[in-house]
Every structure is written in structure tokens, then in C-alpha cells.
Enzyme design. Structure first.
Site, short mmCIF file in Angstrom:
data_model
loop_
_atom_site.label_atom_id
_atom_site.label_comp_id
_atom_site.label_asym_id
_atom_site.label_seq_id
_atom_site.Cartn_x
_atom_site.Cartn_y
_atom_site.Cartn_z
N SER B 335 0.79 -1.24 0.00
CA SER B 335 0.00 0.00 0.00
C SER B 335 0.82 1.29 0.00
O SER B 335 0.26 2.37 -0.17
CB SER B 335 -0.92 0.01 1.21
OG SER B 335 -1.78 -1.10 1.14
N HIS B 377 -14.86 0.79 4.51
CA HIS B 377 -14.55 2.18 4.82
C HIS B 377 -15.60 3.14 4.30
O HIS B 377 -15.37 4.34 4.24
CB HIS B 377 -13.18 2.53 4.22
CG HIS B 377 -12.10 1.61 4.70
ND1 HIS B 377 -11.51 0.67 3.88
CD2 HIS B 377 -11.52 1.46 5.90
CE1 HIS B 377 -10.61 -0.01 4.55
NE2 HIS B 377 -10.59 0.44 5.78
N CYS B 390 -7.38 2.28 2.33
CA CYS B 390 -8.54 1.60 1.76
C CYS B 390 -8.24 1.10 0.34
O CYS B 390 -8.00 1.88 -0.57
CB CYS B 390 -9.72 2.57 1.73
SG CYS B 390 -11.14 1.92 0.82
#
Lengths: 373, 640
Positions: B335, B377, B390
Site C-alpha cells: 500500500s 470504509h 482503503c
């Protein structure tokens, strides 16, 4: 105009020039042999050519006229000697060179010639005075004055410090004083006191001299026993070079001692070792004969000189050359301590070559102008 | 020939003088006679003795190796220096004179109890074949007292052996910084053939990797030697010349030893890498790659049996301790990649800081596959999506951005390319693109939406080095200025010889983009995001977590867990340090790398506050620009 006929090329001292040239060329050859990778021999060739020109020029200007310029030359040399202390290049702990190494000049070498040029007229004039009086000998005061002229450059050279070169001025003084009528008593006294001083010096050598100087002297007596790492080492290596040369030598460019660099700086002070190693006893006898020829011939010229000045000039040059030659060769064969004196004409070194050729020019000059009024 | 009367008179008076001149002649004649006799005596009578003496004269070259320059940290603390060690050397020239084969001699020495490494010595003898005989061969370095005693005891039998002192690399911090420093070793035959090593000789020590290799020319110095005369028993009897060695330059690295030690300590025994750098200059402040190796192995033990075994173990170790993970390891980014996607989307106008909402939706249905998000989310904006990391948001954002624009930005920002760091063997890695997929996957060459979605969260065909990642993220938060990372600072004592920064990579970014990203990364740590474990009181640490799924066989068997990333910088408003922490196979970035990063920032903060470098490390008020930061220097300006 009438002069020109007698002072022309025909009467120039060609044999002297030829002998000097043979020595110089042999020197270049052996410099090449000991340092083939460096271009020392090329530089030496340059200086020899320059020296030849200097010799001819010096020979052609009537020596009385040269002597008139002596104070300027002498003064200039003193100035250079001061200058060298201020801005000189330090090489092996001695500040003796001005300019780039290789093409720099060493004022102390030129100062030797200048000293001869300034001493000669002074002593000649004294001689003229005494000739008329009833006492033909030099007085103490005059001797002191002459010594002072020598001590000025010597003092400056000792500051460099270059003891070896400083030492070479004294034979000039002694030789010229001897010819300028030294009282026999003084001669006897000089010889005796020298002997006494040397004996005392030897006896108290450990008190008077520095350990390394004692070592150098002791090496002379027992070269094989000396510490081969130190100064005895050089003497011993030189003796090996000479001795291993034998009668005919190992052949040109075949000296192992010099080429493998057992001999440090073979191309300067130990050039004669290279000759002895590569050309043997034959080569060395040729060299000795040539030097002897030059010196004997020069003294003969002095005998024929038209005045005292000429005789003194030659005596000065002869004393200088003889001292250099004998000391250097003596050092090479282990008879003399190593004091770093070049072999005239053969050792690598521009200023020495130049000064020697100028000296030879003076000899030729006196001969060339022997009849002229 | 007119002779005047006065001349005749002069001559008459000068008779005494002629006599004196004759005396002089005889004197000189006798001196020359003495010289002649002496020459004759030496050259004829004693000729044989001196001829033998000349034969006995042997020359020997004793090398005096130049100490390599020391390596210092940015504050001048010693990281590497030298210690003396003894070596046994063999003078080949004397062997040649004795007509002895050196290979046989070595076998004989070993048989008689001198512990030499036969293969090493043989290789060296091979290497020295074309060298002049007076260059000696080193038989053994690091000679022990018993080796030295052996040589002395056998002096008469083997006069060609000698003991010399050689400086040897010393590493007071052991394995610390091993990958940056590299190591030294004997130059190989292949290296000797290369033009850049043309003035090197067999047996020379050269830098083999790291700084030792890159800055070998500065570090190595120039060897000296002594040329000595020895007699036939090998005893030195005189010195011809002595050329002293010239020590190599000491060099200063950009590394801060305190930070380095903190990083080493907090990474501990886990596999991974940590790189901290100054985002303004690209100076690397700390670089850890673990597992590491002991550089002393190469300078001290490599020619012993134990040393060789140790080296073999290093080569065969599945944890590959010899590679520098920071610039030779390639990893999917997880991420952390979202920062890059976000920057690209903002710059391309796909979203704006104020209108940036996408649905999470617990994931996304692409074609016949559903790729999930780790949480639910709702519909976050960009800030929130980064803070909570997310995936659903970024699948959708990525699809809207498209692979081509993403690829363009990834490449502009220097990813998938070497950073140009001054350490050897950096790898480029790969980044996703249509062309790459076609090449890697010939059975299914066409790029699909699924690929775009995966590429948007740093999985799939992303394989870049941690150094690239930290440089790019730091570059983005610095407004698009990416200096070349480097470890060399300057030659110690000669700041004239300093690192020459190549032109930095400039990627002009909208200040609003930069502000948005800085703020989101601040949120990751300080707003209860995934990186909350990296929070440091009083030092606005900003960061982004990453959890890189390990694909392939290992993953399938479940033997290895994910890689944990944390990329960060601090303080928020004028970053002075950027850092990447990657720990292999431990799990989530937020759980493992973020706390490790915090420890290092704590050390950094303690140093800044404790030291003279008091600076604005925490900013109470927002929006200090870099310009303002520059204006705020000098550092002890009054507080405001």
C-alpha cells in the site's frame, strides 16, 4: 689588428679541448649506462655543448680584460649565493640550486671560477710590488686578505650547508699562494701544522666529529669492516664496482653494480666507478692519462705565461681541477672520505661542467695571449 | 715575436716560480701515480675477491604497502581504519638465481610445517608470472607469531622468505554498515584485464564492493618500497633507496553513525532493510541491510581454510546476506504505492483535494473476480483513504486513472529505474505496464482492468527497491525534487573534494498535491491510521504503511508471511529526514515496521534535541513552506 694573427684559431689550444671533449663524451656515455631510462645524458650533452661555447668565448677575451670584470662576476656570485639560501631548491637537505632541477644552476660551482678571477689579480699585484722590494714574500696581512676573499663564498656555501663544495676552495687558495711566493717557512709550518691538526683530530675524533663523520673516516681504513648499511656501504659498493671490473671491464652498458643501482647516484659522484666497472683498468688508465695530460699541459702554459697574472690564473684552475679529480677518484677507490665532490667533466651536473669548461677556457686564454703585449 | 726587455727581466726573476710550478707538476704526478696503483691493486690484485663480492650482491625490493584511507561517518567518527599485520613474502628473484621452482618450494615449505594455503599461493604465483622478478609474492598475510618464528628459524635455508608489516582493514563496529562499506580483496585476473585497473598489479588489494569499490581511487593511496641489498644469506646489508608510501585519502560518508546504530539495533535479527536519507540533498543518513556479513572476513581470513568455509556458507545461505537489500532487493510495495497513485491522480486532475470521494465497497468486482478490501470504509475521500489504507478506494481510483497514465507517472517519478546511488550493483526493478505484461505473460498478454486494479495497490508486477521507494516518496513530499541518493560526502580534510550532486530529477508537482499528500501521510500516523505505531511525540512523523503479499510457491505453502513496509518522513512541514523500513516475512507493515521506525525517529529526535543541531523538528503551526525553512536558518534563530 696584428694581434688577430697570433690569437687566431690556429693557435687555440686544440689538444686541451680534445682531451676535455673525450672525457666529457665518455662521461655522457657512462651517465647513459647507469641511468638509461632517464634523460640525464641528454641534459649533460646540452651542458657540454654550452660548456664548449663558454670555453671558446672565455679563451678569446684577453684575460686582462676578463680580470677587469672579475669584481662584478665575484659580486654577482656572492649575490647568487645569498639568493640560493633564500629561494633555492632543497635537494637532499642542501639548498644549492636555483631554478628547476635538471636545468637549475648551482652558484657555488660558478663561485669557484669567480674566486680564481678575483684572487689572481690581487696576488699578481702583490707579487709585482714585492718583486721591486727586497722581501719577495707575501706578508701575513696579504695572506689574510686573500683568505678573506675565499672565506666570503665559503661561508655562504657552508650555510647551505655543502661542506664538500666549501672544501674545494682551499686548494685554490693554497695553490695560488704557493705560486705567489709563499715564504718557505710558511710552507713548512703549514704542512707541519696540518699534520699535527690531523693527528690530534684523529686522536680526539670522537670528541670533535659527529659519529657519522667518524664512521666515514674509519671506513677509509677498513672499508670491509664498516657498517655496510651506512656510509661505508657506498665506499664498499664502489670498491666492488671498481674491483670487479678487472683489467678490461665487463663491457660498456654491462656494469651490474651501477645498472642494478647498488651504487646510489652512480651518474654523479661515482661515475668513475662505472667507468672502472665497465671499461676496466684500461678505461681508467685512459681517464687518468687524460686528466694528467690536461693538468701537466696547463702548468706548462703557466710556465710560459707572459705575466704573473696568467700564471696565477692557471694555477687556480689547475688546483681546482686537480683537487676535484684526485678527491673524487680517491673516494671511488676508498682512499678518501665521501664528501660529494663531482669528477670534473664527467660527473652529471650542469654547473660543474660549465664551470670546468670556463676554467679550461682561462687556461687556453693565457696560452693564446702569451706573446701579446 | 717581439720580446721586450722588461719581459726578459720578468722571466729572469721568475725562475723560482717556474721551479714552483714544476714542483706542482711532480706533486700531481705522484698523486696520480698513487691513484693508478690503487686502481691496479683493486682491479688486478684483488679482482677475484671483488668479482665474488659483486656476485654476492643481491637486490631485494621490500614493498611498503600504503595504508588505505580511513572511512568516517559524517561527523568524522571512524567506521573503518587500519591495523598493522605481518605478512610472509617470497622474493622470487633469488629463487631464479638458485634455479629453484617456486611452486616446489611452496610445497616444500608446507611439508616442513609452514601453514600456507597452497591454492591461494599457487594462484598468486600464476598471477605474478609476467611481473618483474623483483616484485615479491605474498605467501601469507596475517602471519601468526609461530609463522614468524618459523621463518626466522629457517632463515639460512630459505633466505628468500621475508616478513613485512602490512596495514590491514579494521572494522571496529563489526558487521555494522557492511553493505555500504563493502570489503577489500586481492585484485582478480579478470579485474586486472579491465582498462580501469590498468595501473594495478597482481596482489594489489582493491575495493570489491560498496564504498571500498566505488571510491577505491581515493582510498588506496600509493605503495612505497625499499630497495635493499642483501647478502647471500638474505641478511640486509644496505639500503639503496626508500620510497615512502602515500596513505590513501580518508573519506567522510553521509552516514550518521548514531542513527545507523539505532537502525541496526531496532531492526535486530529480522531480515530486512532500513534506509534513512536527507530528502533535500539525497544524503543517506543510515542504511541497514540484514542479514549482513563481517567485512573483516575478506581482509583477514579469506585465505585460510576456515575463512573459505565461512565465505562458502555466506554464498550458500538462503537468506542471501551478501546482497544489499536496500538497492539490490526488489519487492512489491504494497500500500505504500497508494501515495504514488494518489499523486498521479491529483496531478492528472482525476480528483481534486476537495472532491476526491470514492466508494470502498469492501472491494471491487472486476470481470468475474472480486478483489476485496481489508475493511469497510464507506465512501472515504483521498485523505481518509490513505489514512486507513482503503484498497477499494484505490481500485476505483486506479481504474479511473488508467494504466497508461499511472505508468507515465510511475516512470516520471523514478520508479523502476536505478536511483544512481554511489554504490555498486544497484538494480532497476520493474513497474507495471502493458508492455511488461505482454512480455512476462505471453499466454495472456492483454492488459485487463483486473491488472490495473491490482497495480493500483502495489501488487502484481511491481518489484522495486526500497531505496527507489523512499527516494520517490521523499521526492513527492518535497514538491517533486528528487536528488540522487549518495553515501559519499567528502574527502576528510578537503571539502573541495566533495560529492558532486548530478542534476536532481525534477518532476514539477502542484503545491496543493504535495500539501494533500503530506497531510494524508501525517494522518496515517497521527489520526489513528494504519501507522499510528510510528507516532513520536513532538516530531511530526508522517508515513504510509504497506503489506506486500508474497506471491509464488512460498505463499502457497504458507511458509512465509507478508513483507512489512513503512515509508515515512519528518517533520511534516519541512521534511529533513525520510525513511523506509522493510521487514521481510513478518506480516503487516503497521504492526511491525511502523514501531521499528518510531524507535529510530526517537533516536533521531533525541540526537537533535540533545545535540547542537536544534531545529524545528515539530511544527506547532501549519504551512511553513520550504522557503520559510530555508529562511529560518541559521539554526539557533529565536523561537517564534
Amino acid at each position: 689588428m696584428a694581434r688577430r694573427g697570433r690569437t687566431g684559431w690556429k693557435d687555440f689550444d686544440w689538444p686541451l679541448l680534445a682531451a676535455a671533449l673525450v672525457l666529457a663524451l665518455l662521461g655522457i656515455l657512462e651517465i647513459y649506462s647507469s641511468q638509461p631510462q632517464e634523460d640525464y645524458w641528454r641534459r649533460q650533452l646540452f651542458w657540454v655543448l654550452l660548456g664548449l661555447i663558454a670555453m671558446v668565448v672565455t679563451a678569446r677575451i684577453e684575460y686582462h680584460r676578463l680580470v677587469e670584470a672579475a669584481p662584478i662576476f665575484y659580486g654577482a656570485c656572492l649575490l647568487l649565493l645569498v639568493l640560493v639560501l633564500l629561494v633555492g631548491q632543497e635537494v637532499y637537505g642542501t639548498k644549492a640550486w636555483i631554478g628547476v632541477r635538471g636545468f637549475g644552476i648551482q652558484p657555488s660551482e660558478l663561485a669557484k671560477v669567480a674566486t680564481i678571477l678575483i684572487l689572481a689579480p690581487f696576488l699578481a699585484a702583490r707579487w709585482e710590488e714585492h718583486r721591486r722590494g727586497k722581501n719577495p714574500y707575501l706578508t701575513m696581512r696579504e695572506i689574510a686578505a686573500a683568505a678573506l676573499l675565499v672565506l666570503l663564498p665559503v661561508g655562504l656555501i657552508l650555510l647551505q650547508p655543502d661542506v664538500g663544495t666549501a672544501l674545494t676552495f682551499f686548494p685554490i687558495l693554497v695553490g695560488m699562494l704557493f705560486i705567489a711566493e709563499l715564504r718557505p717557512r710558511f710552507i713548512v709550518a703549514g704542512v707541519v701544522s696540518a699534520a699535527v691538526v690531523m693527528s690530534l683530530g684523529w686522536h680526539f675524533r670522537h670528541e670533535v666529529l659527529k659519529p657519522y663523520q667518524v664512521q666515514r673516516l674509519e671506513t677509509l681504513i677498513h672499508p670491509e669492516r664498516a657498517d655496510r648499511r651506512g656510509f661505508g656501504y657506498q665506499t664498499y659498493q664502489s670498491m666492488i664496482a671498481v674491483g670487479s671490473g678487472g683489467v678490461t671491464g665487463r663491457g660498456l652498458f654491462r656494469g651490474t653494480q651501477s645498472r642494478l643501482r647498488f651504487l646510489p647516484k652512480a651518474y654523479t659522484d661515482f661515475i668513475a666507478s662505472v667507468v672502472a666497472e665497465e671499461l676496466g683498468l684500461v678505461g681508467i688508465f685512459i681517464v687518468l692519462t687524460l686528466y694528467l695530460f690536461i693538468l701537466m699541459r696547463a702548468i706548462n702554459h703557466a710556465k710560459l705565461a707572459r705575466d704573473q697574472l696568467g700564471a696565477l690564473l692557471i694555477t687556480g684552475v689547475v688546483s681546482l681541477l686537480a683537487f676535484h679529480t684526485v678527491m673524487n677518484l680517491g673516494m671511488v677507490v676508498g682512499l678518501m672520505p665521501i664528501i660529494g665532490i663531482p669528477l670534473p667533466l664527467m660527473s652529471y651536473g650542469g654547473s660543474s661542467v660549465l664551470a670546468t669548461f670556463i676554467g679550461l677556457g682561462l687556461i687556453a686564454n693565457v696560452r693564446l695571449h702569451r706573446y701579446v703585449n | 715575436m717581439v720580446t721586450r726587455l722588461s719581459d726578459i727581466g720578468e722571466r729572469a726573476k721568475a725562475i723560482g716560480q717556474t721551479d714552483r710550478l714544476t714542483i706542482l707538476q711532480y706533486g700531481l704526478l705522484s698523486l696520480f701515480l698513487i691513484l693508478g696503483v690503487r686502481f691496479w691493486s683493486l682491479q688486478v690484485i684483488q679482482h677475484e675477491k671483488f668479482r665474488q663480492a659483486a656476485e654476492n650482491n643481491r637486490i631485494r625490493v621490500v614493498p611498503i604497502p600504503a595504508p588505505r584511507g580511513a572511512i568516517l561517518d559524517r561527523h568524522g567518527r571512524v567506521i573503518v581504519d587500519n591495523q598493522p599485520s605481518l605478512s610472509i613474502i617470497l622474493n622470487r628473484e633469488e629463487l631464479r638465481e638458485k634455479r629453484r621452482n617456486p611452486y616446489e618450494l611452496v610445497d616444500e615449505l608446507i611439508a616442513r610445517g609452514l601453514p600456507l594455503d597452497r591454492d591461494t599461493v599457487r594462484a598468486r604465483l600464476d598471477g605474478m608470472r609476467n611481473q618483474p622478478a623483483f616484485y615479491p609474492v605474498v605467501l601469507k598475510e596475517n602471519a601468526t607469531t609461530s609463522d614468524v618464528a618459523w621463518v626466522h628459524a629457517h632463515r639460512l635455508e630459505y633466505p628468500e622468505l621475508d616478513i613485512v608489516e602490512q596495514p590491514q582493514r579494521r572494522y571496529p563496529y563489526g558487521t555494522v554498515l557492511a553493505h555500504v562499506l563493502g570489503y577489500v580483496g586481492e585484485i582478480s585476473r579478470e579485474e586486472l584485464a579491465k582498462p580501469e585497473y590498468k595501473d594495478y598489479r597482481p596482489g594489489d588489494l582493491i575495493g570489491k564492493s560498496g564504498v571500498e569499490q566505488m571510491y577505491d581511487r581515493l582510498l588506496r593511496g600509493r605503495d612505497g618500497y625499499r630497495r635493499v641489498i642483501v647478502d647471500s644469506t638474505g641478511h640486509e646489508v644496505g639500503e639503496i633507496e626508500s620510497i615512502p608510501p602515500v596513505e590513501g585519502h580518508a573519506i567522510k560518508l553521509t552516514i550518521d553513525l548514531d542513527l545507523q546504530l539505532a537502525a541496526e539495533q531496532h531492526l535486530g535479527n529480522r531480515r530486512g532493510t532500513i534506509v534513512a536519507l536527507d530528502p533535500q540533498t539525497g544524503e543517506i543518513l543510515a542504511l541497514v541491510s540484514h542479514p549482513a556479513f563481517d567485512p573483516a572476513l575478506f581482509s583477514q581470513r579469506i585465505n585460510t581454510a576456515e575463512g573459505k568455509a565461512e565465505y562458502r556458507r555466506l554464498l550458500q545461505d538462503p537468506e542471501i546476506p551478501l546482497i544489499n537489500r536496500a538497492l539490490q532487493g526488489v519487492y512489491p510495495t504494497g500500500s505504500t504505492w497508494k501515495i504514488i497513485v494518489a499523486a498521479a491522480a491529483l496531478e492528472e486532475g482525476i480528483i481534486t483535494p476537495n472532491h476526491s470521494t470514492f466508494l470502498c465497497g469492501r472491494g471491487l468486482q472486476v470481470g468475474n473476480r472480486f478483489i476485496s478490501c481489508m475493511g469497510s470504509h464507506g465512501a472515504p475521500d483521498l485523505h481518509r483513504a490513505i489514512v486507513v489504507s482503503c484498497d477499494g478506494y484505490f481500485y476505483r481510483l486506479g481504474l479511473k486513472l488508467g494504466i497508461d497514465r499511472l505508468e507515465k507517472w510511475v516512470k516520471r517519478l523514478g520508479l523502476g529505474q536505478r536511483t544512481g546511488i554511489d554504490l555498486p550493483h544497484e538494480v532497476a526493478g520493474i513497474v507495471p505496464s502493458r508492455a511488461l505484461k505482454a512480455k512476462l505473460n505471453p499466454r495472456d498478454p492483454r492488459w485487463k482492468d483486473f491488472d490495473t486494479a491490482i497495480a493500483s495497490i502495489g501488487q502484481g508486477t511491481v518489484a522495486i527497491t526500497p531505496l527507489q521507494l523512499v527516494r520517490t516518496i521523499a521526492g513527492i513530499v518535497m514538491g517533486g525534487r528528487l536528488p540522487t541518493p549518495h553515501v559519499f560526502k567528502e574527502v576528510a580534510g578537503d571539502p573541495q573534494m566533495a560529492y558532486q550532486q548530478p542534476r536532481p530529477l525534477i518532476v514539477p508537482l502542484d503545491p496543493l498535491t504535495v500539501k494533500t499528500i503530506r497531510s494524508a501521510m501525517w494522518g496515517v500516523v497521527n489520526e489513528g491510521g494504519t501507522g499510528v505505531a510510528a507516532r513520536v511525540e513532538g516530531l511530526d512523523v508522517c508515513g504510509k504503511t504497506g503489506t506486500a503479499q508474497v506471491v509464488g510457491k512460498e505463499k502457497a505453502t504458507g511458509a512465509l508471511k507478508d513483507h512489512a513496509w513503512f515509508v515515512s518522513f519528518a517533520p511534516r512541514d519541512h521534511p529533513r529526514i525520510a525513511m523506509v523500513t522493510l521487514i521481510e516475512n513478518v506480516g503487516q507493515g503497521g504492526r511491525f515496521s511502523a514501531p521499528t521506525t518510531r524507535e529510530i525517529y526517537e533516536a533521531y529526535k533525541a540526537k537533535l534535541i540533545g545535540g547542537s543541531e536544534r531545529a524545528d523538528i515539530a511544527t506547532p503551526a501549519p504551512a511553513l513552506t520550504n522557503k520559510a525553512l530555508a529562511d529560518a536558518e541559521p539554526k539557533n534563530a529565536p523561537a517564534h
